[in-house]
Write an enzyme that holds these catalytic residues in place. Structure first.
Site, mmCIF file in Angstrom:
data_model
loop_
_atom_site.group_PDB
_atom_site.id
_atom_site.type_symbol
_atom_site.label_atom_id
_atom_site.label_comp_id
_atom_site.label_asym_id
_atom_site.label_seq_id
_atom_site.Cartn_x
_atom_site.Cartn_y
_atom_site.Cartn_z
ATOM 1 N N ASP A 205 -24.329 -32.588 -28.883
ATOM 2 C CA ASP A 205 -23.910 -31.626 -27.862
ATOM 3 C C ASP A 205 -23.571 -32.380 -26.583
ATOM 4 O O ASP A 205 -23.698 -33.608 -26.523
ATOM 5 C CB ASP A 205 -25.010 -30.584 -27.609
ATOM 6 C CG ASP A 205 -24.440 -29.221 -27.194
ATOM 7 O OD1 ASP A 205 -23.438 -29.189 -26.460
ATOM 8 O OD2 ASP A 205 -25.001 -28.189 -27.605
ATOM 9 N N GLY A 231 -21.846 -35.807 -26.806
ATOM 10 C CA GLY A 231 -20.410 -35.837 -27.052
ATOM 11 C C GLY A 231 -19.797 -34.479 -26.841
ATOM 12 O O GLY A 231 -20.496 -33.468 -26.693
ATOM 13 N N ASP A 232 -18.477 -34.454 -26.820
ATOM 14 C CA ASP A 232 -17.696 -33.233 -26.639
ATOM 15 C C ASP A 232 -16.984 -32.949 -27.955
ATOM 16 O O ASP A 232 -16.151 -33.747 -28.395
ATOM 17 C CB ASP A 232 -16.681 -33.446 -25.510
ATOM 18 C CG ASP A 232 -15.869 -32.207 -25.184
ATOM 19 O OD1 ASP A 232 -15.645 -31.374 -26.089
ATOM 20 O OD2 ASP A 232 -15.447 -32.072 -24.026
ATOM 21 N N PHE A 233 -17.316 -31.829 -28.602
ATOM 22 C CA PHE A 233 -16.739 -31.614 -29.934
ATOM 23 C C PHE A 233 -15.251 -31.301 -29.901
ATOM 24 O O PHE A 233 -14.596 -31.277 -30.929
ATOM 25 C CB PHE A 233 -17.524 -30.586 -30.757
ATOM 26 C CG PHE A 233 -17.736 -29.215 -30.140
ATOM 27 C CD1 PHE A 233 -16.682 -28.432 -29.705
ATOM 28 C CD2 PHE A 233 -19.014 -28.693 -30.049
ATOM 29 C CE1 PHE A 233 -16.884 -27.167 -29.185
ATOM 30 C CE2 PHE A 233 -19.234 -27.417 -29.533
ATOM 31 C CZ PHE A 233 -18.163 -26.651 -29.094
ATOM 32 N N HIS A 251 -17.784 -18.666 -33.191
ATOM 33 C CA HIS A 251 -17.405 -17.372 -32.601
ATOM 34 C C HIS A 251 -17.097 -17.465 -31.105
ATOM 35 O O HIS A 251 -16.576 -16.520 -30.521
ATOM 36 C CB HIS A 251 -18.476 -16.305 -32.888
ATOM 37 C CG HIS A 251 -19.714 -16.393 -32.044
ATOM 38 N ND1 HIS A 251 -20.541 -15.311 -31.861
ATOM 39 C CD2 HIS A 251 -20.286 -17.411 -31.352
ATOM 40 C CE1 HIS A 251 -21.566 -15.662 -31.091
ATOM 41 N NE2 HIS A 251 -21.425 -16.928 -30.775
#
Length: 342
Positions: A205, A231-233, A251
């Site tokens: 995350d 991290g940045d997904f 969602h």
């Protein structure tokens, strides 16, 4: 009276349902159920603890009795109150089974935002802190440590039972490594490690979440088997592991972002690897999972393009990404795990 006679009972129950909802939310916020977890208390002790005025004292507590959240011996000034079994299990802040985090967030944030549902339905725009501002709700929440902790506690509370069930029921025997994308407080990765001794896990995350996840994982003695990776997904590749999970992640985003996240998972998995989406998956007929449908309206309130989806919707996106086999695993209540195998 004809037993088949149409009555307005359901209409009134749902239409005025905010009475009951707010009574419960306020009781959670005030810590009533935590106070009563130590045993039954007199009405006078509750009044003193919560600072309640005489005027509504009995009505408030007896409404919670009528709703099934409290039990009572005696009446009015001679009354003693205690928690119902479900309130005692799930609304005591001192228990690991506490789910009140989502209710606290509902009271503090969501309740007033839903007053603007009509505007959201007509404009298609969020009605929360991000309304009229630059940036998403997630950028705002993650920038405020208090809001971030409230958000993470809410997500942990509503999903803890599902995470435990999934960690126990899913067959991890063919796999050895796992990564939870958008892992928040690290609870899903921790449950998988706790219940599957051969698994090595990662909770992935954004950087502001890392200290919170590390604290949670250390408190469970799992720091050797559950790693926290920042991290940045959207920007970074997913770690290459055997199983990738996402709990209440898809969602939050529109169709193109959903496709991108599913594709990145496919690229990170080996042949035979599994992507698991834990969400309030809507039934394909869109009739039965009321909570999932209402949660999708909450995504309208909260996000720019997010929506909840059916198993059919997920299967279409998963197979477009290249996954061969898709199945549904029922969890608790309205929640399911959608599984895609590569």
């Amino acid at each position: 009276m004809n037993s088949d006679q149409v009555t307005p009972e359901k209409i009134l129950q749902i239409g005025m349902g905010f009475f009951a909802s707010k009574a419960l939310l306020v009781a959670v916020k005030m810590g009533l159920f935590t106070f009563l977890s130590f045993g039954k208390q007199s009405v006078q002790a509750i009044q003193e603890k919560l600072g309640l005025d005489d005027r509504a004292l009995y009505d408030f507590l007896d409404a919670l009795v009528s709703l099934g959240f409290l039990e009572r011996e005696g009446i009015k000034s001679g009354a003693y109150y205690s928690n119902s079994p479900d309130a005692n299990q799930f609304l005591d802040r001192n228990k690991p089974s506490y789910i009140g985090g989502i209710l606290e967030m509902a009271n503090n944030r969501l309740y007033p935002f839903w007053n603007n549902l009509e505007e959201a339905l007509k404009s298609g725009k969020p009605q929360n802190e991000a309304k009229g501002a630059q940036g998403s709700i997630f950028e705002m929440v993650y920038a405020d440590e208090t809001k971030l902790r409230e958000f993470l506690n809410a997500m942990a509370g509503i999903q803890r039972g599902n995470f435990i069930m999934f960690a126990n029921e899913f067959d991890f025997s063919p796999y050895f490594t796992h990564c939870d994308i958008g892992g928040a407080g690290g609870y899903l990765a921790a449950q998988i490690a706790l219940n599957n001794a051969h698994m090595s896990c990662i909770s992935f995350d954004l950087e502001p979440v890392s200290p919170i996840a590390l604290d949670n994982i250390r408190s469970m003695g799992l720091e050797e088997r559950v790693k926290v990776q920042s991290g940045d997904f959207f920007e970074d590749n997913f770690p290459k592991v055997d199983v990738i999970t996402m709990g209440n992640i898809l969602h939050d985003w529109g169709k193109e972002d959903k496709k991108m996240l599913i594709r990145k998972a496919y690229e990170a998995l080996p042949e035979g690897g599994a992507l698991v989406i834990i969400e309030n998956i809507i039934d394909n007929e869109r009739r039965d999972n009321t909570f999932g449908l209402l949660m999708s309206l909450n995504m309208l309130i909260e996000t720019e393009a997010g929506y909840d989806f059916s198993m059919g919707d997920f299967e279409e996106l998963a197979k477009e990404a290249g996954f061969k086999e898709v199945s549904l695993m029922r969890l608790i209540g309205p929640t399911s795990a959608a599984v895609a195998k590569k």
